[in-house]
Design an enzyme around this catalytic site. Structure first.
Site, short mmCIF file in Angstrom:
data_model
loop_
_atom_site.label_atom_id
_atom_site.label_comp_id
_atom_site.label_asym_id
_atom_site.label_seq_id
_atom_site.Cartn_x
_atom_site.Cartn_y
_atom_site.Cartn_z
N SER A 124 0.82 -1.20 0.00
CA SER A 124 0.00 0.00 0.00
C SER A 124 0.86 1.25 0.00
O SER A 124 1.96 1.28 0.58
CB SER A 124 -0.86 -0.02 1.27
OG SER A 124 -1.46 1.22 1.48
N LYS B 282 1.55 -3.84 6.65
CA LYS B 282 2.00 -3.78 5.25
C LYS B 282 3.53 -3.71 5.21
O LYS B 282 4.18 -4.38 4.41
CB LYS B 282 1.37 -2.60 4.52
CG LYS B 282 -0.13 -2.73 4.30
CD LYS B 282 -0.47 -3.89 3.39
CE LYS B 282 -1.96 -4.15 3.27
NZ LYS B 282 -2.29 -5.42 2.62
N TYR C 5 -2.51 -1.17 10.83
CA TYR C 5 -2.72 -1.63 9.45
C TYR C 5 -1.48 -1.33 8.60
O TYR C 5 -0.95 -2.21 7.91
CB TYR C 5 -3.96 -0.94 8.85
CG TYR C 5 -4.01 -1.01 7.35
CD1 TYR C 5 -4.37 -2.19 6.71
CD2 TYR C 5 -3.67 0.09 6.55
CE1 TYR C 5 -4.39 -2.27 5.32
CE2 TYR C 5 -3.70 0.03 5.18
CZ TYR C 5 -4.06 -1.16 4.56
OH TYR C 5 -4.06 -1.24 3.20
C1 WQD Z 1 -9.33 9.29 0.40
C2 WQD Z 1 -9.54 10.79 0.70
C3 WQD Z 1 -10.03 11.22 3.01
C4 WQD Z 1 -13.90 9.17 3.08
C5 WQD Z 1 -6.82 4.11 2.50
C6 WQD Z 1 -5.69 3.25 3.01
C7 WQD Z 1 -4.82 2.81 1.87
C8 WQD Z 1 -5.61 2.12 0.81
C9 WQD Z 1 -6.84 2.84 0.43
C10 WQD Z 1 -6.62 -0.01 1.40
C11 WQD Z 1 -8.88 11.23 2.00
C12 WQD Z 1 -11.20 11.58 2.14
C13 WQD Z 1 -12.69 9.70 2.69
C14 WQD Z 1 -14.97 10.06 3.40
C15 WQD Z 1 -13.51 11.92 2.90
N1 WQD Z 1 -5.70 0.77 1.17
N2 WQD Z 1 -12.50 11.03 2.60
N3 WQD Z 1 -14.72 11.41 3.29
O1 WQD Z 1 -7.20 7.04 3.37
O2 WQD Z 1 -6.19 7.61 1.09
O3 WQD Z 1 -6.28 5.25 1.85
O4 WQD Z 1 -7.56 3.33 1.59
O5 WQD Z 1 -7.40 -0.61 1.47
O6 WQD Z 1 -3.85 1.97 2.34
O7 WQD Z 1 -4.93 3.99 3.93
O8 WQD Z 1 -8.39 6.39 1.20
O9 WQD Z 1 -10.70 6.55 0.31
O10 WQD Z 1 -10.34 6.52 2.82
O11 WQD Z 1 -9.69 8.54 1.55
O12 WQD Z 1 -13.37 13.13 2.83
O13 WQD Z 1 -16.06 9.64 3.78
O14 WQD Z 1 -10.95 11.00 0.88
O15 WQD Z 1 -9.88 12.11 4.07
O16 WQD Z 1 -8.43 12.55 1.79
P1 WQD Z 1 -6.98 6.67 1.96
P2 WQD Z 1 -9.85 6.93 1.49
#
Ligand code: WQD
Length: 316
Positions: free
Chosen positions: A127, A156, A152
């Site tokens: 990741s 990784k 988590y």
């Molecule tokens: C993306 C952006 C949030 C939800 C995570 C894991 C990574 C990968 C993918 C796993 C961020 C914003 C999100 C919401 C929001 N692996 N957001 N409102 O955190 O970049 O990565 O998932 O499975 O390893 O860390 O992805 O989609 O959660 O967030 O504003 O309801 O969207 O703050 O900026 P992230 P995400």
């Protein structure tokens, strides 16, 4: 070329898309999944898309050594693509023992069984989390890994290191394990058939399934986690890669793993960063109606910006 591929976590989001591409490319696939974060909807979709009703499916937990061993006894496995893992960052902070046990034990079992059955090629789902809040963007495979901000993320990093050590230790043995770690950025989207896609149990953690569920009225309102980041519009920037492109990346990695020595690492991203607001606006344009959102506080553990330099994967 590897012929028979075990896809652990193959009933899940990325695993199901990878299974489709593997079968289309002529591989035989064996799917193992304990269905802890999905039901059989995607696996049934995979069967429809591929027209194959005979894909071997094992409902097993890879933390159970004997179950993994049974799969390798019943099939001559040439390669494993290991997706089976817990992946919710916030949950991992609350339940670290559960995360370390599940993500580490399952991978150790896969590697040990593979070694004991004469070796095989291993693709590990890593990741972009391993980079944390990098000082220099975009991140290349040489960008230093930063201490993980969650259990988590730690799993990784640890699994990458375990794979590196096992590859080195088995190079001169009978059970040669060769390995690649693929560092995914943010996988989104679905197969064009719409028969498979991202169907997490419960409330989605990730941005795009939350947007899609809000768009169809299943959720009231999208919370945007922070608009005071040092980015162009203040919302977080990520590198969103289509899940089918990501899946095709695995096909190329499978060919690469056969010729490689040591542990090879590849970023799988697009090289482009988009903000939460940009993603939301693009989705609104595509579906033709506005999506309700509110600005909420930052989510603990989030970073401002992360996007990849994918040139190594592209060149090779
Ligand atoms: C993306 C952006 C949030 C939800 C995570 C894991 C990574 C990968 C993918 C796993 C961020 C914003 C999100 C919401 C929001 N692996 N957001 N409102 O955190 O970049 O990565 O998932 O499975 O390893 O860390 O992805 O989609 O959660 O967030 O504003 O309801 O969207 O703050 O900026 P992230 P995400």
């Amino acid at each position: 070329m590897s012929k028979k591929v075990l896809v652990s976590g193959g009933a899940g989001y990325i695993g199901s898309h990878v299974t489709v591409e593997l079968i289309a490319a002529g591989y035989e696939v064996v799917v193992a999944d304990n269905l802890s974060n999905c039901d059989l909807t995607c696996f049934e979709g995979v069967k429809k898309i591929t027209g194959r009703d005979d894909i071997p499916f094992y409902q097993i937990d890879c933390c159970d050594y004997a179950s993994v061993d049974k799969v390798f006894t019943e099939h001559k496995i040439d390669a494993v693509i290991h997706f089976a893992a817990f992946k919710a960052v916030g949950e991992s902070v609350a339940e670290p023992i559960m995360y370390y046990r599940n993500n580490l034990v399952s991978f150790l079992n896969i590697l040990e069984v593979a070694k004991n059955h004469g070796g095989c090629n291993v693709l590990f789902s890593s990741s972009a989390t391993v980079y944390g809040e990098a000082e220099v963007l975009p991140v290349t495979e040489q960008t230093p890994r930063l201490p993980a901000t969650s259990p988590y993320g730690n799993t990784k990093q640890m699994c990458e290191d375990i794979l590196r050590d096992v590859v080195a230790a088995t190079a001169a043995s009978e059970g040669v394990v060769k390995g690649i770690a693929l560092r995914y950025f943010n996988p989104i989207g679905a197969h064009p058939s719409a028969l498979i896609g991202e169907l997490p149990r419960g409330v989605p953690n990730n941005l795009v399934p939350f947007i899609t569920q809000t768009a169809i009225g299943k959720r009231e309102c999208l919370s945007i986690f922070g608009n005071d980041y040092p980015t162009a519009d203040g919302t977080g920037v990520r590198d969103y890669i289509h899940v089918v492109d990501l899946a095709i990346g695995h096909l190329h990695a499978l060919k690469k793993v056969c010729s490689g020595t040591g542990l090879n690492i590849y970023n799988l991203g697009t090289g482009n960063g988009y903000s939460v607001l940009e993603v939301l606006r693009a989705f609104e344009k595509a579906c033709g109606h506005p999506i309700k959102f509110e600005i909420a506080p930052r989510r603990p553990g989030d970073i401002a910006t992360c996007f990849s330099d994918p040139s190594k994967a592209k060149a090779e």
